[in-house]
Scaffold this active site. Structure first.
Site, PDB file in Angstrom:
ATOM      1  N   ILE A  56      11.697 -33.874  35.532  1.00  0.00           N
ATOM      2  CA  ILE A  56      12.783 -33.024  35.714  1.00  0.00           C
ATOM      3  C   ILE A  56      12.941 -32.267  37.240  1.00  0.00           C
ATOM      4  CG2 ILE A  56      13.427 -32.603  33.443  1.00  0.00           C
ATOM      5  CD1 ILE A  56      11.772 -29.994  33.559  1.00  0.00           C
ATOM      6  N   GLY A  57      11.640 -32.480  37.958  1.00  0.00           N
ATOM      7  CA  GLY A  57      11.707 -31.710  39.348  1.00  0.00           C
ATOM      8  C   GLY A  57      10.696 -32.191  40.046  1.00  0.00           C
ATOM      9  N   GLY A  59       7.784 -31.183  43.529  1.00  0.00           N
ATOM     10  CA  GLY A  59       7.402 -30.122  44.377  1.00  0.00           C
ATOM     11  C   GLY A  59       6.335 -30.644  45.571  1.00  0.00           C
ATOM     12  N   PHE A  61       3.053 -30.386  45.399  1.00  0.00           N
ATOM     13  CA  PHE A  61       1.797 -30.879  45.007  1.00  0.00           C
ATOM     14  C   PHE A  61       1.976 -31.748  43.557  1.00  0.00           C
ATOM     15  CE2 PHE A  61       1.026 -27.004  47.372  1.00  0.00           C
ATOM     16  CZ  PHE A  61      -0.268 -27.398  48.154  1.00  0.00           C
ATOM     17  N   GLY A  62       3.097 -32.186  43.361  1.00  0.00           N
ATOM     18  CA  GLY A  62       3.262 -32.883  42.024  1.00  0.00           C
ATOM     19  C   GLY A  62       4.801 -32.672  41.738  1.00  0.00           C
ATOM     20  N   VAL A  64       7.334 -32.091  38.007  1.00  0.00           N
ATOM     21  CA  VAL A  64       7.414 -31.190  36.605  1.00  0.00           C
ATOM     22  C   VAL A  64       8.077 -32.008  35.754  1.00  0.00           C
ATOM     23  CG1 VAL A  64       8.627 -29.099  35.638  1.00  0.00           C
ATOM     24  CG2 VAL A  64       7.710 -29.005  37.957  1.00  0.00           C
ATOM     25  N   LYS A  78       4.327 -28.323  34.682  1.00  0.00           N
ATOM     26  CA  LYS A  78       4.065 -28.675  36.147  1.00  0.00           C
ATOM     27  C   LYS A  78       2.651 -29.181  36.461  1.00  0.00           C
ATOM     28  CE  LYS A  78       5.049 -25.199  38.744  1.00  0.00           C
ATOM     29  NZ  LYS A  78       4.749 -23.711  39.837  1.00  0.00           N
ATOM     30  N   ASP A 178       8.115 -16.413  48.139  1.00  0.00           N
ATOM     31  CA  ASP A 178       8.867 -17.485  48.407  1.00  0.00           C
ATOM     32  C   ASP A 178      10.357 -17.489  47.432  1.00  0.00           C
ATOM     33  OD1 ASP A 178       9.490 -20.118  49.453  1.00  0.00           O
ATOM     34  OD2 ASP A 178       8.273 -20.964  47.953  1.00  0.00           O
TER      35      ASP A 178
END
Length: 373
Positions: A56-57, A59, A61-62, A64, A78, A178
């Site tokens: 579903i996502g 980033g 570093f990997g 989700v 995550k 962030d």
């Protein structure tokens, strides 16, 4: 090959010498607030082997994954891959756990637990049905939701409440570092949850923090932080101001087209404000279905938060009172906003102006819950 690690320095354990065996912990109920150390097997089964269909996502570093625990809970898992040389991924893992296990607020994401397996780290959260504000408001057409004024207002207020909690109620204070649309998650009722605390920093004794390593996302960075490394709560206030302008306008912080090149939302808002055409910033999708006084107030608060001089920006608690109309904004003076210039040719401490151009060479930390390409 699985192994056990001593994480007593970041996990809420009764003894500083405790050893956590990631293979012997049992998952807990959905409504149990206890932090759970999951086994790799549990998370692999929950995500169907971390299948692409459950992703579903994505980033830095990997990815989700959506997961279904044995007790029926729906979670977001995550996965962080640790870079052994720099230990990046590990730092974010520890920061997220040490921060979120001690925080409880309606507008902060809930961390349910974690898992350690080899060089991989897993963080487990409550699943957010509407993914992120970036997808809902600024993403691809098929992922967008037509947010009315009330929804935008409540999302803005929710984020403000979450940040005010971090800045004022938590001791020592916490700076997120962030804040951006992809780090604001939305549940089934569109209640916003501030997420991704991997870059967060604790400010002890209410003093600023000087960093030689500037991290964050281009477009949301406060000028004084980008150029001097000086981190304060006003750093988050700047990012919130940018986010607020995005929510009201439905526009991304930086846009590009072949005819006009790059467009900067902060600059556009400032120019419209100075030309007495501030309502032209409101998302056209709203038509005339919004209270003009409220829209003007929200845009002005956004501009107050992105002022170039940090001391002129309101604290988050004050920004929240302005948004809820608990503070009279009549006669409030708004000074020029600041943008980040090209960092390739700049020295620390150089002044910035709203005419400055952004640069893509600054480190950006993509949201781990933003859409996968």
């Amino acid at each position: 090959m699985k192994f056990c690690c001593c994480f007593s320095y970041c996990f809420p354990q009764p003894s500083e010498t405790s050893i956590i065996d990631v293979n012997k912990q049992e998952p807990q109920g959905e409504n149990d607030e206890n932090f759970t150390v999951f086994s790799y097997r549990e998370l692999r089964l929950a995500t169907r082997g971390f299948s692409a269909s459950n992703k579903i996502g994505k980033g830095a570093f990997g990815c989700v994954y959506k997961g279904f625990l044995a007790n029926g809970s729906v979670v977001a898992v995550k996965m962080l891959s640790v870079e052994l040389e720099s230990m990046r991924g590990e730092r974010e893992f520890v920061s997220e756990i040490s921060t979120l296990t001690n925080l409880k607020h309606e507008n902060l994401v809930t961390l349910k637990g974690c898992c350690v397996d080899g060089t991989k780290r897993f963080l487990v959260y409550n699943y957010m049905e509407n993914n992120s504000l970036a997808q809902v408001l600024l993403g691809r057409e098929q992922n967008r939701i037509k947010l009315g004024w009330e929804a935008r207002q409540e999302i803005s207020l929710g984020v403000a409440r979450g940040l005010a909690y971090l800045h004022d109620e938590v001791r020592p204070h916490i700076v997120h570092r962030d804040i951006k649309a992809s780090n604001i998650l939305l549940n089934q009722n569109l209640v916003p949850k501030v997420s991704d605390f991997g870059l967060s920093r604790v400010l002890r004794n209410d003093v600023s923090h000087i960093s030689t390593h500037v991290a964050g996302t281009l477009g949301y960075l406060a000028p004084e932080y980008a150029f001097s490394g000086r981190l304060t709560r006003k750093t988050d206030v700047y990012s919130f101001g940018v986010l607020l302008l995005e929510i009201i306008s439905g526009q991304t912080v930086v846009d590009f087209d072949l005819e006009h090149g790059e467009h900067y939302l902060v600059q556009k808002a400032w120019e419209l404000y100075r030309a007495n055409r501030i309502l032209h910033l409101v998302d056209p999708i709203l038509g005339m279905n919004y209270p003009k006084e409220d829209a003007v107030r929200f845009i002005k608060v956004g501009l107050l938060c992105v002022q170039e001089t940090a001391r002129f920006r309101p604290e988050m608690s004050m920004a929240l009172k302005m948004l809820t109309n608990d503070v009279d904004m009549e006669g409030v003076q708004i000074s020029q906003p600041g943008l980040v210039v090209d960092l390739m040719n700049i020295k620390l401490g150089q002044k910035t102006t709203f005419r400055s151009l952004y640069s893509s060479n600054l480190e950006s930390t993509p949201s781990p819950l933003s859409s996968c390409s």
